[in-house]
Design an enzyme around this catalytic site. Sequence first.
Site, PDB file in Angstrom:
ATOM      1  N   ARG A 155      56.517  64.914  31.109  1.00 37.22           N
ATOM      2  CA  ARG A 155      57.060  66.085  31.834  1.00 37.22           C
ATOM      3  C   ARG A 155      57.744  67.023  30.847  1.00 37.22           C
ATOM      4  NH1 ARG A 155      61.897  65.658  33.845  1.00 37.22           N
ATOM      5  NH2 ARG A 155      61.586  63.651  34.866  1.00 37.22           N
ATOM      6  N   TYR A 176      49.228  90.431  44.190  1.00 38.02           N
ATOM      7  CA  TYR A 176      48.644  89.211  44.750  1.00 38.02           C
ATOM      8  C   TYR A 176      49.498  88.747  45.943  1.00 38.02           C
ATOM      9  CZ  TYR A 176      47.605  84.280  45.289  1.00 38.02           C
ATOM     10  OH  TYR A 176      47.315  83.063  45.812  1.00 38.02           O
ATOM     11  N   ASP A 216      52.336  90.556  35.132  1.00 37.06           N
ATOM     12  CA  ASP A 216      51.296  89.582  35.471  1.00 37.06           C
ATOM     13  C   ASP A 216      49.991  90.101  34.876  1.00 37.06           C
ATOM     14  OD1 ASP A 216      49.234  88.142  36.671  1.00 37.06           O
ATOM     15  OD2 ASP A 216      50.357  87.830  38.534  1.00 37.06           O
ATOM     16  N   LYS A 246      42.300  81.666  36.297  1.00 36.45           N
ATOM     17  CA  LYS A 246      41.332  82.763  36.376  1.00 36.45           C
ATOM     18  C   LYS A 246      40.586  82.929  35.050  1.00 36.45           C
ATOM     19  CE  LYS A 246      42.920  82.921  40.504  1.00 36.45           C
ATOM     20  NZ  LYS A 246      44.344  82.910  40.604  1.00 36.45           N
TER      21      LYS A 246
HETATM   22  C1  LIG Z   1      47.297  88.204  39.934  1.00 39.20           C
HETATM   23  C2  LIG Z   1      47.628  86.779  40.303  1.00 39.20           C
HETATM   24  N1  LIG Z   1      48.806  86.268  39.937  1.00 39.20           N
HETATM   25  C3  LIG Z   1      49.151  84.998  40.254  1.00 39.20           C
HETATM   26  C4  LIG Z   1      48.305  84.187  40.984  1.00 39.20           C
HETATM   27  C5  LIG Z   1      48.738  82.778  41.351  1.00 39.20           C
HETATM   28  O1  LIG Z   1      48.114  81.854  40.531  1.00 39.20           O
HETATM   29  P1  LIG Z   1      47.698  80.347  40.988  1.00 39.20           P
HETATM   30  O2  LIG Z   1      46.707  80.476  42.084  1.00 39.20           O
HETATM   31  O3  LIG Z   1      47.154  79.761  39.718  1.00 39.20           O
HETATM   32  O4  LIG Z   1      48.965  79.681  41.423  1.00 39.20           O
HETATM   33  C6  LIG Z   1      47.063  84.685  41.381  1.00 39.20           C
HETATM   34  C7  LIG Z   1      46.140  83.834  42.180  1.00 39.20           C
HETATM   35  O5  LIG Z   1      45.163  84.294  42.735  1.00 39.20           O
HETATM   36  C8  LIG Z   1      46.713  86.019  41.040  1.00 39.20           C
HETATM   37  O6  LIG Z   1      45.533  86.557  41.416  1.00 39.20           O
END
Ligand SMILES: Cc1ncc(COP(=O)(O)O)c(C=O)c1O
Length: 384
Positions: free
Chosen positions: A51, A104, A177, A202
């Site tokens: 961890r 998101y 992000d 992604k």
């Molecule tokens: C732009 C963006 N940020 C954060 C996330 C969250 O990531 P995760 O699904 O790996 O928790 C996503 C998920 O689709 C996303 O598209």
Amino acid sequence: MTTRDGFETLAIHAGQEPDPLTGAVVPPIYQVSTFKQDGVGGLRGGYEYSRSANPTRTALEECLAALEAGPAALAFASGMAAEDCLLRTVCSPGDHVLIPDDAYGGTYRLFARVLAGWGLSHGVVSMSDLPAVREQLAARPVKVVWAETPTNPLLSIADIQGLAQAAHEAGALLVVDNTFASPYLQQPLTLGADAVVHSTTKYLGGHSDVVGGAVVFADAELAERVDYVRNATGGVPGPFDSWLTLRGIKTLAVRMDRHSRNAMRVAQMLAEHPAVAEVLYPGLPTHPGHKTAQEQMRSFGGMVSFRLLAGEEAAVRACGRTRLFTLGESLGGVESLIEHPARMTHASVAGSQLEVPADLIRLSVGIEDCDDLIDDLRQALVPD
Ligand SMILES: Cc1ncc(COP(=O)(O)O)c(C=O)c1O
């Protein structure tokens, strides 16, 4: 690695020296929870319990830091775990943050339905509108400005350098992000951001076979604070997931080049299609953020959204008619995906300031033969 090594070299080698014990050319999967100590407190290489730290995860973190040009990166079990840990480290109950009016849906849900209950308030603003951001920063103390660029799902573009300046003048941190662009197309830390967040699920992972997240920091001291909270709360990725993500990263540059090329052709085809009301793609000169995207991105990425003239039901029907574009959530894998954000990825923003148009379709354009992808979309858009 030297700091002069190019992106593709760093993607393949940073944090990935051949294993000193066996010479294995890729980092082994250290599928282990605990490590033998040479006497009490006598750790070998700093590892005691997975961890806190694990060598496969360390390899991934060193690579991510190199790709985003930051001094330190931390990997997480998911993008959401990364966001949550970062926010609960830098903010305290009673603080205020600014979030985008297009983001998101899961990020919105974290702010609106989880962190709000913990005492973190948020204001919603278009991050593409710098004067509006400055106005909100002047209105009350703000701890964090949270931006996505390009945004999910409307592909809006924010000027990272301008946002960093505005945030810093007001004493706030800028978090970007960078999931949609990936570090190959855009490096927010070099433009003044304080931290970069990724859903490594992604483009970084790239093959729709692993869920993960990361934060890369401009400041090693902040990384240490977040690392402390991550160890205290435990949202870490396992060794195999770390290894899969690292394997995906090796081909990030070639994949992103092809994603961008295919997406541009798809966007151009859709822009001329009679069933389409509007195409949202920052590579099109008609996109309001095109110039900023050109300045801060290497190319425009693999995500394309578009609206149908015939409305919501037609959009839902089109999503069910494709052969190669698989109907599904997520994005950034080698295979093309199609989805209806209002009923799928962004259902959690219904009724909020972030609500998305009901006639919107989002594509994650993969790296298949682009002629096949275009034929597939054309047949799906034929009217009933
Ligand atoms: C732009 C963006 N940020 C954060 C996330 C969250 O990531 P995760 O699904 O790996 O928790 C996503 C998920 O689709 C996303 O598209």
